[in-house]
Design a protein around this motif. Structure first.
Motif, PDB file in Angstrom:
ATOM      1  N   ARG A  41       0.973  -1.219  -0.054  1.00  0.00           N
ATOM      2  CA  ARG A  41       0.069  -0.011  -0.017  1.00  0.00           C
ATOM      3  C   ARG A  41       0.841   1.217  -0.017  1.00  0.00           C
ATOM      4  N   ASN A 117      -3.166  -5.175  11.660  1.00  0.00           N
ATOM      5  CA  ASN A 117      -2.923  -3.477  11.252  1.00  0.00           C
ATOM      6  C   ASN A 117      -1.557  -3.326  11.241  1.00  0.00           C
ATOM      7  N   TYR A 122      -1.816   2.960  11.296  1.00  0.00           N
ATOM      8  CA  TYR A 122      -2.077   3.337  12.379  1.00  0.00           C
ATOM      9  C   TYR A 122      -0.901   3.574  13.363  1.00  0.00           C
ATOM     10  N   TYR A 164     -13.310   2.694  17.521  1.00  0.00           N
ATOM     11  CA  TYR A 164     -14.051   1.744  16.642  1.00  0.00           C
ATOM     12  C   TYR A 164     -13.156   0.788  15.947  1.00  0.00           C
ATOM     13  N   LYS A 165     -12.074   1.436  15.082  1.00  0.00           N
ATOM     14  CA  LYS A 165     -11.163   0.438  14.607  1.00  0.00           C
ATOM     15  C   LYS A 165     -10.519  -0.596  15.546  1.00  0.00           C
ATOM     16  N   GLN A 168     -12.829  -3.253  16.141  1.00  0.00           N
ATOM     17  CA  GLN A 168     -13.071  -3.773  14.726  1.00  0.00           C
ATOM     18  C   GLN A 168     -12.046  -5.043  14.455  1.00  0.00           C
ATOM     19  N   THR A 349      -5.279   7.894   6.946  1.00  0.00           N
ATOM     20  CA  THR A 349      -5.491   7.538   8.321  1.00  0.00           C
ATOM     21  C   THR A 349      -4.927   8.520   9.194  1.00  0.00           C
ATOM     22  N   ALA A 355     -12.290  11.758  10.305  1.00  0.00           N
ATOM     23  CA  ALA A 355     -12.682  10.841   9.675  1.00  0.00           C
ATOM     24  C   ALA A 355     -13.864  10.152  10.674  1.00  0.00           C
ATOM     25  N   MET A 356     -13.593  10.191  11.854  1.00  0.00           N
ATOM     26  CA  MET A 356     -14.722   9.884  12.920  1.00  0.00           C
ATOM     27  C   MET A 356     -15.845  10.422  12.680  1.00  0.00           C
ATOM     28  N   GLU A 359     -17.652  10.022   9.572  1.00  0.00           N
ATOM     29  CA  GLU A 359     -18.686   8.897   9.789  1.00  0.00           C
ATOM     30  C   GLU A 359     -19.747   9.199  10.590  1.00  0.00           C
ATOM     31  N   LYS A 360     -19.570   9.707  11.507  1.00  0.00           N
ATOM     32  CA  LYS A 360     -20.927  10.176  12.387  1.00  0.00           C
ATOM     33  C   LYS A 360     -21.572  11.108  11.733  1.00  0.00           C
ATOM     34  N   LEU A 369     -18.326   8.788   1.702  1.00  0.00           N
ATOM     35  CA  LEU A 369     -19.352   7.988   1.304  1.00  0.00           C
ATOM     36  C   LEU A 369     -20.087   7.899  -0.125  1.00  0.00           C
ATOM     37  N   ARG A 377     -28.804  11.588   3.052  1.00  0.00           N
ATOM     38  CA  ARG A 377     -28.678  11.862   4.428  1.00  0.00           C
ATOM     39  C   ARG A 377     -28.879  13.230   4.913  1.00  0.00           C
TER      40      ARG A 377
END
Lengths: 403, 453
Positions: A41, A117, A122, A164-165, A168, A349, A355-356, A359-360, A369, A377
């Motif tokens: 990557r 990861n 990260y 959350y990451k 997950q 990242t 980003a969070m 997302e929210k 998105l 939305r």
């Protein structure tokens, strides 16, 4: 019809056994794969080192593209960096004076997270505080986010951003089986043996009474050379004095507990062994004579698994013994690595908080998105705002329309 | 007009008829849609057509009265009327014209309110006035020539089905079904139930078609006699099911009241008997006709008698239970049912087991003891602050020992490798790792976070 579950069966039901147990080879292979994928990557976003990448992400433009693939951390360096931050978690947890189980859970979260990861994606500097906070919640130590953030002088949003990451990547399994309580159990039994009240299960075929066990324990030779226990038989007291025997057990416990705190957390033993094997390994390091005696009361000499158990515990002991505090990365080395990491890290990242938030919000501003979803939305939000001024408030949100 | 007819083959013709029936001048389709879905499908087409092009005199009176305001002109039938005429294809209480009583030869033309009755004994039809005339004074012979059966007035009734053979078959089926009224849940499995139904159908068929009527009637009677209890039980079950809830409740209340009354009466009786006995004893003692010991002895005997009476009642109850049990195994009639369940007494419910039969009480490596010589542990026992909440150190003992040995004999290296091999085949670990890494690489975009808002 009652089905009995033995202790081993109970452990086999745990997620630690089902998802987070590996052979040394598979563990190494997993890390290698993760690292290789991260490098792959990196080749894309670093543009093969010429610094002119096609990314249009203006906010990150200043840092992006000035590293090369050659700057990327090696797998070895990544692992050491993670271990450095595992140590950092230990220090932070001690700073909060949290119990040891929080510490162990948090360190294990960090290790598990970096199995799938890469630090290139990260950097652990951004995730370890979150791992510790998550562990404090899992282990039932209740500290508010604002209090936590204040005491380590960090922005609360930075702590929450990777949560959350992490969960997950942990595959939503938050249970970490630890050897600490088990070690306490072993001490309890050793103390009872010392007092002459020891008992062994009927079917173990060792068939000793409490008094016999006490005699056996009293007849044990002293701490072997190379063991870490500082206990020595007091000159004046009789060898069979229960208090002396209890003292030996206490000392061995204390040393083993230390070992479980540092090397056990900073090596991969949690991935490779079960908690009883880990604490037995630590006890072996502390007082091999006592540990061997205790184990022999559990597994009869003719027991078929005895050899295998001993070998496994021996492997764990070697692994714990091989660790030394010097192995942990120094501050300077860390600073150097992180400077390199900064040049070659994944730009997508970089802004976890943003980003969070996006997302929210539904990703409307970022375009992260699909445009259609974002637009819908946004419309829904506007509609709900408008309806909010109605007499009876807005209508209830329709469930499942975003899917 | 929407028509949903399940007779696929006949649908086009049916539609054609419907189309033909629609008046040309009506601008919109009729209001009530027809749903013909559960009609008898073996309708023969000629009958069908003739019934569809129905003319007012041949319609049932009900249909006529309903059709009258809507359809003033002949042929101007709307859906409702058509539906009626369809539903009357086989079941009708109307008689075809001309109606003439075979006994008195009077016709409906002269007597508009004439009604025809039949007797299930011979199914000969006659008018109401004939029945009154012939059978008012008790049983008499059937007036139809050649029929010598004796009929009674109270068994005459209105005919339900046009075809007298159908009427008779339905009657027989009703009678057989009332006797052979076992339910599916009484059988071990579906096969047995179906076999039973098959046997019953054999009997019914024979009765309907007059094959070995004597023998079959005998079977029926024998079965009815031997299974009287279960028949009545099933009949009451069936009627209970048809009753609505409130009626059921009322019946229960009534039952409870009766039971209470009975109990009270018995109690009262017993008390009276006891009081009388005592009075009797006192009288006899007072009169000095017998010695005190003798009287005491007698009273003991009375008491014993009373106890005996209770025991007898108990025995009676047991006898009843035995009879019921015998009934369930259907005795020794000529008609043997296989696969009947033996009724089992349901025992008291077992206490709920949260672990569904799993037990953790067995320890491979250790023995759980009550006390451990560790001051750190035992201080807790005396600490009111801790113990007051219900904390038990034994819980900790158990947990610590379980933790101490949970997994001692689990060899992660071997088992993990074996598990991976078994689960995904060799090399799967790598694949999983790649998948994980790839997931990590795609980063934020791929994560479908549950939308919290």
């Amino acid at each position: 019809m009652t089905t009995y579950l033995t202790e081993d069966d109970i452990y086999r039901t745990s997620t630690q056994y089902r998802l987070w147990s590996f052979t040394p080879e598979s563990l190494a292979a997993l890390r290698e794969q993760t690292h290789a994928a991260a490098i792959e990557r990196a080749k894309k976003y670093l543009g093969h080192g010429n610094g002119t990448t096609g990314h249009s992400d203006g906010a990150n433009g200043n840092c992006e593209g000035d590293g090369t693939v050659a700057d990327c951390l090696t797998a070895e360096e990544e692992l050491r960096l993670v271990q450095r931050y595992a140590d950092q978690i230990r220090t932070t947890s001690d700073f909060f004076k949290w119990p040891v189980n929080v510490k162990a859970t948090a360190v294990q979260y960090l290790h598990r997270f970096y199995l799938s990861n890469s630090t290139l994606t990260y950097p652990p500097r951004e995730t370890y505080k979150c791992a510790l906070f998550l562990a404090s919640k899992t282990e039932g130590v209740h500290m508010t986010l604002s209090e936590y953030a204040r005491r380590i002088s960090t922005d609360a949003q930075l702590i929450l951003a990777p949560e959350y990451k992490i969960i997950q990547a942990l595959r939503f399994t938050l249970d970490v089986r630890q050897p600490f309580r088990g070690l306490k159990g072993a001490l309890m039994e050793l103390l009872n043996i010392a007092a002459g009240r020891g008992a062994v299960p009927q079917h173990s075929r060792t068939g000793k009474t409490g008094a016999e066990l006490q005699t056996l324990m009293a007849e044990l030779p002293g701490v072997a050379d190379g063991d870490r226990s500082t206990w020595a038989a007091p000159a004046g007291a009789a060898a069979a004095d229960p208090r002396v025997l209890a003292d030996r057990a206490h000392v061995a416990y204390g040393v083993a507990r230390q070992i479980l705190d540092a090397p056990a957390l900073l090596t991969d033993v949690y991935f490779l062994f079960t908690p009883p094997q880990i604490y037995f390994g630590a006890l072996m390091l502390a007082d091999s004579v006592l540990a061997g005696f205790y184990l022999s009361t559990k597994l009869a000499l003719e027991s078929p698994v005895r050899g295998k158990v001993l070998a496994t515990i021996g492997a764990c002991r070697d692994m714990l013994g091989a660790w030394s505090p010097q192995g942990v990365m120094s501050k300077e080395e860390r600073a150097g690595l992180e400077a390199r990491l900064e040049r070659c890290r994944d730009p997508t990242t970089r802004d976890l908080v943003g980003a969070m938030a996006a997302e929210k919000r539904g990703g409307g501003d970022e375009g992260a998105l699909d445009d259609g979803v974002a637009k819908r939305r946004k419309l829904e939000r506007e509609k709900s705002m408008k309806e909010g001024e109605d007499l009876f408030g807005p209508s209830l949100p329709t469930v499942g329309n975003a899917a | 007009m929407t028509v949903s007819l399940e007779a696929h083959g006949k649908l086009p013709i049916f539609e054609a008829i419907l189309a033909a029936d629609l008046p040309a001048h009506e601008p919109h389709p009729p209001r009530s849609p027809i749903h013909v879905s559960h009609l008898v499908l073996d309708v023969r087409l000629p009958t069908f057509v003739s019934q569809l092009t129905i003319s007012p005199p041949t319609m049932s009176r009900l249909a006529q009265s309903r059709a009258a305001p809507a359809a003033a002109r002949p042929g101007d039938q709307d859906g409702e009327l058509l539906q009626h005429s369809l539903s009357q294809l086989r079941f009708t209480d109307a008689q075809p014209e001309p109606d003439i009583c075979p006994v008195c030869k009077s016709s409906r033309y002269l007597n508009k309110s004439m009604q025809f009755l039949v007797n299930p004994e011979c199914y000969h039809k006659m008018c109401e006035s004939c029945v009154d005339r012939i059978f008012s004074h008790g049983p008499n012979k059937c007036p139809i020539a050649g029929c010598n059966r004796t009929l009674r007035k109270h068994r005459f009734r209105k005919q339900t089905f046009e075809d007298i053979a159908v009427e008779r078959e339905v009657d027989i089926r009703k009678r057989v079904a009332a006797i052979f009224n076992r339910r599916e849940d009484e059988f071990e499995d579906l096969m047995d139930y179906n076999n039973y139904l098959n046997d019953v159908e054999d009997i019914t068929f024979n009765l309907v078609n007059r094959i070995d009527v004597e023998e079959n009637e005998k079977k029926l009677a024998a079965y009815a006699e031997q299974n009287s209890k279960s028949i009545s039980a099933n009949a009451s079950l069936a009627s209970q099911e048809t009753q609505d809830y409130s009626a059921l409740q009322a019946a229960e209340r009534e039952q409870a009241r009766l039971r209470r009354d009975t109990a009270r009466r018995e109690e009262e009786e017993e008390r009276r008997a006891r009081a009388e006995g005592r009075q009797d004893i006192i009288n006899r003692l007072a009169s000095g006709t017998a010695s005190a010991e003798q009287i005491a002895q007698e009273s003991r005997v009375t008491l014993k008698k009373r106890m005996d009476k209770k025991a007898a009642a108990e025995r009676q109850r047991q006898l009843h239970a035995a009879a019921a049990a015998k009934d369930a195994t259907n005795g020794s009639s000529g008609f043997l049912i296989k696969g009947l369940k033996t009724k089992k007494e349901v025992g008291p419910e077992k206490p709920f087991d949260a672990f569904g039969g799993l037990s953790f009480a067995k320890h491979d490596y250790c023995v759980l003891q009550d006390h451990y010589e560790w001051d750190w542990l035992n201080e807790v026992r005396g600490d009111v602050q801790i113990v007051a909440g219900g904390y038990d150190v034994q819980e900790f003992h158990q947990r610590a020992l379980c933790d101490a040995f949970a997994g001692l004999g689990v060899f992660v290296g071997e088992e993990a490798a074996a598990r991976d091999e078994a689960a995904m085949g060799p090399g799967a670990v790598k694949a999983a790792a790649t998948a994980g890494a790839a997931g990590a690489c795609t980063g934020a975009k791929d994560i479908k976070m549950e939308d919290p808002f």
